[in-house]
Structure formats: C-alpha cells, structure tokens
Write an enzyme that holds these catalytic residues in place. Sequence first.
Site, PDB file in Angstrom:
ATOM      1  N   ARG A  20       0.860  -1.184   0.000  1.00 21.55           N
ATOM      2  CA  ARG A  20       0.000   0.000   0.000  1.00 21.55           C
ATOM      3  C   ARG A  20       0.895   1.232   0.000  1.00 21.55           C
ATOM      4  O   ARG A  20       1.875   1.281   0.743  1.00 21.55           O
ATOM      5  CB  ARG A  20      -0.908  -0.012   1.220  1.00 21.55           C
ATOM      6  CG  ARG A  20      -1.987  -1.057   1.135  1.00 21.55           C
ATOM      7  CD  ARG A  20      -2.898  -1.047   2.366  1.00 21.55           C
ATOM      8  NE  ARG A  20      -3.960  -2.004   2.178  1.00 21.55           N
ATOM      9  CZ  ARG A  20      -3.874  -3.288   2.494  1.00 21.55           C
ATOM     10  NH1 ARG A  20      -2.755  -3.758   3.028  1.00 21.55           N
ATOM     11  NH2 ARG A  20      -4.880  -4.102   2.294  1.00 21.55           N
ATOM     12  N   ASN A  69      -5.117   3.713  -1.927  1.00 15.42           N
ATOM     13  CA  ASN A  69      -6.472   3.974  -1.451  1.00 15.42           C
ATOM     14  C   ASN A  69      -6.629   5.488  -1.369  1.00 15.42           C
ATOM     15  O   ASN A  69      -5.892   6.147  -0.635  1.00 15.42           O
ATOM     16  CB  ASN A  69      -6.686   3.317  -0.085  1.00 15.42           C
ATOM     17  CG  ASN A  69      -6.654   1.814  -0.199  1.00 15.42           C
ATOM     18  OD1 ASN A  69      -7.467   1.228  -0.888  1.00 15.42           O
ATOM     19  ND2 ASN A  69      -5.690   1.189   0.459  1.00 15.42           N
ATOM     20  N   HIS A  83      10.853  -7.980   2.939  1.00 13.82           N
ATOM     21  CA  HIS A  83      11.390  -7.080   1.922  1.00 13.82           C
ATOM     22  C   HIS A  83      11.106  -7.638   0.538  1.00 13.82           C
ATOM     23  O   HIS A  83      10.745  -8.792   0.374  1.00 13.82           O
ATOM     24  CB  HIS A  83      12.901  -6.882   2.106  1.00 13.82           C
ATOM     25  CG  HIS A  83      13.685  -8.153   2.003  1.00 13.82           C
ATOM     26  ND1 HIS A  83      13.949  -8.933   3.095  1.00 13.82           N
ATOM     27  CD2 HIS A  83      14.251  -8.781   0.949  1.00 13.82           C
ATOM     28  CE1 HIS A  83      14.641  -9.994   2.724  1.00 13.82           C
ATOM     29  NE2 HIS A  83      14.844  -9.935   1.417  1.00 13.82           N
ATOM     30  N   GLU A 137      15.757  -5.227  -0.860  1.00 14.80           N
ATOM     31  CA  GLU A 137      17.103  -5.786  -0.862  1.00 14.80           C
ATOM     32  C   GLU A 137      17.632  -5.796  -2.287  1.00 14.80           C
ATOM     33  O   GLU A 137      16.930  -6.231  -3.206  1.00 14.80           O
ATOM     34  CB  GLU A 137      17.093  -7.200  -0.301  1.00 14.80           C
ATOM     35  CG  GLU A 137      18.463  -7.849  -0.283  1.00 14.80           C
ATOM     36  CD  GLU A 137      18.442  -9.281   0.231  1.00 14.80           C
ATOM     37  OE1 GLU A 137      19.512  -9.765   0.619  1.00 14.80           O
ATOM     38  OE2 GLU A 137      17.363  -9.914   0.232  1.00 14.80           O
TER      39      GLU A 137
END
Length: 142
Positions: A20, A69, A83, A137
């Site tokens: 998000r 959103n 990650h 990463e």
Amino acid sequence: MNTQSTYPNTPHAILYSMVRVRDLDRSLRFYCDALGMQELRRETFTAAEFTLVFVGYPDSSAMIELTYNWGEHSYSHGTGYGHIALEVLDIHQTCLHLAGLGVEITRNPGPMKAAPDETGEHETIAFIKDPDGYNIELIQAP
C-alpha cells in the site's frame, strides 16, 4: 525439492506482491524512474476509491502491485513484512546512482555476514527504502 506440482488443482505461479502506498506518483517515480521498472497495468476503481498499478521488468513475469487507497494516507508496516528482493548487475554503481537520486540506503553494499550451508557463498547485498518505508534488498548478480 519438488519443482512441479503433483496436484492439478494447486497454485502454480506467483503473480505479484502488493504494497500500500500513500502517494502514487511519488511511488511510481521511485519504482519506475529510480529502479527502472515499467508500469505494466493500471486498474482504477472509482466506486471503491482506489487504484492499483502493477509495475515490473519487461523480461520478468514477477510484478509488484502498488495499491493506492484514495482517502487513506497512513499505514503500519507491521512485523510480518520482510522485503522485496531485486537483482542488480553492479551493486556498488547501483547504490551510487540511487543515492544520487535521494534514495535512502539503509545497508551499504557488502557481503552477507552468514553464508548458506549448501553453498558457503556470501552474497553481496544492500538495502534501500522506498518512499513509504518498505525495505528493498539489492542482490549482486552472480
């Protein structure tokens, strides 16, 4: 390890990971401009007030879904998220380039402290953060 599904009704591919984001334009600049991904698909849900943007590399089927959103601007990462991992050809040059773009580098390039028992090889890695604080990463290609 079994590399093929023995059950015909089980999933057979990873489609994407979703994060998000608070500011869709800022996130697209990061993922597309700084990391070289492309916007592959966009889905706007006006009635539900959210937008999904799928980004990735043209030679890979893996994607990241950026979920925006419209009325929400604050999220907690929680403790379960780890990650996203990206392969790079020259980790030192990549980090120099990203730092020049203002990307936060949270672990400078270097070998992992530990190595897997199976190979004994210490991968060269670095960590960066996206604009919403998600860890990414970077792994030096073999």
